[in-house]
Scaffold this motif. Structure first.
Motif, PDB file in Angstrom:
ATOM      1  N   ARG A  20     -20.235  18.963  22.442  1.00 17.37           N
ATOM      2  CA  ARG A  20     -18.835  18.923  22.024  1.00 17.37           C
ATOM      3  C   ARG A  20     -18.524  20.093  21.084  1.00 17.37           C
ATOM      4  O   ARG A  20     -19.278  20.359  20.148  1.00 17.37           O
ATOM      5  N   TYR A  21     -17.408  20.773  21.354  1.00 24.06           N
ATOM      6  CA  TYR A  21     -17.023  21.944  20.570  1.00 24.06           C
ATOM      7  C   TYR A  21     -15.570  21.800  20.111  1.00 24.06           C
ATOM      8  O   TYR A  21     -14.695  21.443  20.905  1.00 24.06           O
ATOM      9  N   ARG A  22     -15.327  22.103  18.835  1.00 19.66           N
ATOM     10  CA  ARG A  22     -13.955  22.106  18.328  1.00 19.66           C
ATOM     11  C   ARG A  22     -13.253  23.332  18.884  1.00 19.66           C
ATOM     12  O   ARG A  22     -13.657  24.473  18.631  1.00 19.66           O
ATOM     13  N   CYS A  71     -19.733  23.666  16.973  1.00 18.35           N
ATOM     14  CA  CYS A  71     -20.408  22.677  17.811  1.00 18.35           C
ATOM     15  C   CYS A  71     -20.586  21.399  17.004  1.00 18.35           C
ATOM     16  O   CYS A  71     -21.288  21.382  15.985  1.00 18.35           O
ATOM     17  N   VAL A 131     -15.487  19.322  25.743  1.00 17.95           N
ATOM     18  CA  VAL A 131     -16.748  18.645  26.050  1.00 17.95           C
ATOM     19  C   VAL A 131     -17.408  19.328  27.242  1.00 17.95           C
ATOM     20  O   VAL A 131     -16.792  19.463  28.311  1.00 17.95           O
ATOM     21  N   VAL A 134     -11.121  18.715  21.150  1.00 18.54           N
ATOM     22  CA  VAL A 134     -12.557  18.920  21.295  1.00 18.54           C
ATOM     23  C   VAL A 134     -12.883  19.158  22.765  1.00 18.54           C
ATOM     24  O   VAL A 134     -12.540  18.349  23.635  1.00 18.54           O
ATOM     25  N   GLU A 165     -10.579  16.523  24.550  1.00 15.24           N
ATOM     26  CA  GLU A 165     -10.140  15.278  23.935  1.00 15.24           C
ATOM     27  C   GLU A 165      -9.864  15.510  22.451  1.00 15.24           C
ATOM     28  O   GLU A 165     -10.769  15.868  21.703  1.00 15.24           O
ATOM     29  N   GLY A 224     -22.590  17.148  27.861  1.00 15.42           N
ATOM     30  CA  GLY A 224     -21.772  16.491  26.861  1.00 15.42           C
ATOM     31  C   GLY A 224     -21.725  17.140  25.493  1.00 15.42           C
ATOM     32  O   GLY A 224     -21.255  16.517  24.536  1.00 15.42           O
ATOM     33  N   THR A 264     -21.925  18.667  18.216  1.00 17.31           N
ATOM     34  CA  THR A 264     -23.178  18.028  18.626  1.00 17.31           C
ATOM     35  C   THR A 264     -24.360  18.615  17.880  1.00 17.31           C
ATOM     36  O   THR A 264     -25.263  17.898  17.444  1.00 17.31           O
TER      37      THR A 264
END
Length: 327
Positions: A293-295, A301, A286, A284, A281, A291, A303
């Motif tokens: 989240r990583y660029r 990370c 996921v 990012v 998304e 859940g 999160t």
């Protein structure tokens, strides 16, 4: 029947007996038994955890607080047991310990208990990442930066080029921009030295030797993976390389990577589970399990910033993608 993280507790109301049996991590109340995996896989075990956690989410606050307290106590017991086991195995055979960590289930449990860290990329690669991060700002003022030398254990030399090389604010640029970025990517580096363009010839010769050494090492360890056309834009391609599971992605909007391609270990830094089925998304990625989240462009990370994805160097040559792995 009541199952709590790591153990199954079966209570007979009539006899008030409580029996403990070790089971895969689970949480349930009057729920079906965990899936019977003939060969347990990490994804299967995680799916069981997710199922039981979903049930526990509907409990009231008092019930969840009780389970959380018991969970912490059991985790503390497991962690202490693992610490002692690792200590004993290390004394007998480090190679056996390294081999055990190659197992994805063992690795994920040790990562969960913070007993193993993802391997760091080589220092030179992390330094280049740091310079790529500051380069757009320098280039916007017709300047640039290059890595001159690494002087272990704690010093690097860089050269500001273009208008930055003789800008009155060069010292401020180095201190407030370059140094801070390098230390963020490479905490072991404590000194960043700016080398001027008018250095003596012998220093220039050193740079030339260093450049030749770097050029000679470009082909060392690089593995051809696939064609550039096969790597999806802003999505991921899962592949196996030398027995390792990796993810490739082409970042159309991320210009600082010259190849436009990034490569990561196909393992969430949280529990080591695969990420290939994760949703993407707005750039990012996921984790489909918990859940995280990583660029996608950098592996950062979002999160938990201290837990980035493990990245690998990538080159594109004549339309083919090459990746360099390290232990």
């Amino acid at each position: 029947m009541l199952q709590i993280l790591g153990y199954k507790v079966k209570e007979s109301i009539e006899e008030r007996e409580v029996n403990l049996f070790y089971y895969p991590i689970a949480l349930m109340v009057q729920a079906p038994s965990p899936t019977d995996h003939s060969v347990s896989t990490l994804d299967g075990l995680i799916a069981d955890i997710n199922q039981f956690e979903a049930i526990a989410n509907h409990w009231d606050d008092a019930q969840r607080a009780t389970v959380s307290g018991l969970k912490r106590s059991i985790e503390a017991l497991h962690r202490e047991a693992l610490v002692r086991l690792i200590r004993s195995v290390k004394q007998e055979s480090m190679s056996a310990l390294r081999q055990a960590i190659e197992d994805e289930v063992v690795y994920s449990v040790l990562r969960y208990h913070d007993l193993v860290k993802p391997p760091q990329p080589p220092l030179e690669y992390r330094l280049q990442q740091a310079l790529e991060a500051v380069r757009p700002g320098l280039q916007s003022h017709s300047g640039d930066i290059e890595l001159v030398a690494i002087k272990l254990p704690d010093t690097v030399e860089v050269r500001l080029t273009g208008t930055c090389s003789h800008c009155p604010a060069a010292t401020l640029t180095l201190t407030d921009g370059v140094e801070q970025t390098i230390r963020r990517y490479c905490p072991e580096i404590t000194r960043v030295v700016a080398v001027r363009n008018d250095v003596p010839n012998e220093a220039t010769d050193d740079v030339a030797v260093s450049s030749c050494q770097s050029a000679a090492s470009i082909d060392s360890g690089w593995l051809e993976v696939t064609s550039l056309a096969e790597v999806p834009i802003d999505r991921v391609l899962a592949m196996k390389l030398e027995g390792r599971s990796i993810l490739l992605s082409r970042i159309e909007s991320f210009e600082s990577f010259k190849s436009g391609v990034v490569c990561y270990q196909n393992a969430c830094s949280h529990l080591g589970v695969s990420l290939e089925d994760g949703a993407i998304e707005s750039g990012v990625l996921v984790c489909p399990h918990h859940g995280f989240r990583y660029r996608l462009a950098t592996g950062e990370c979002l999160t938990s910033p201290e837990m980035p994805l493990q990245s690998y160097p990538v080159e594109v040559r004549d339309g083919q993608v090459f990746v360099k792995l390290w232990d």
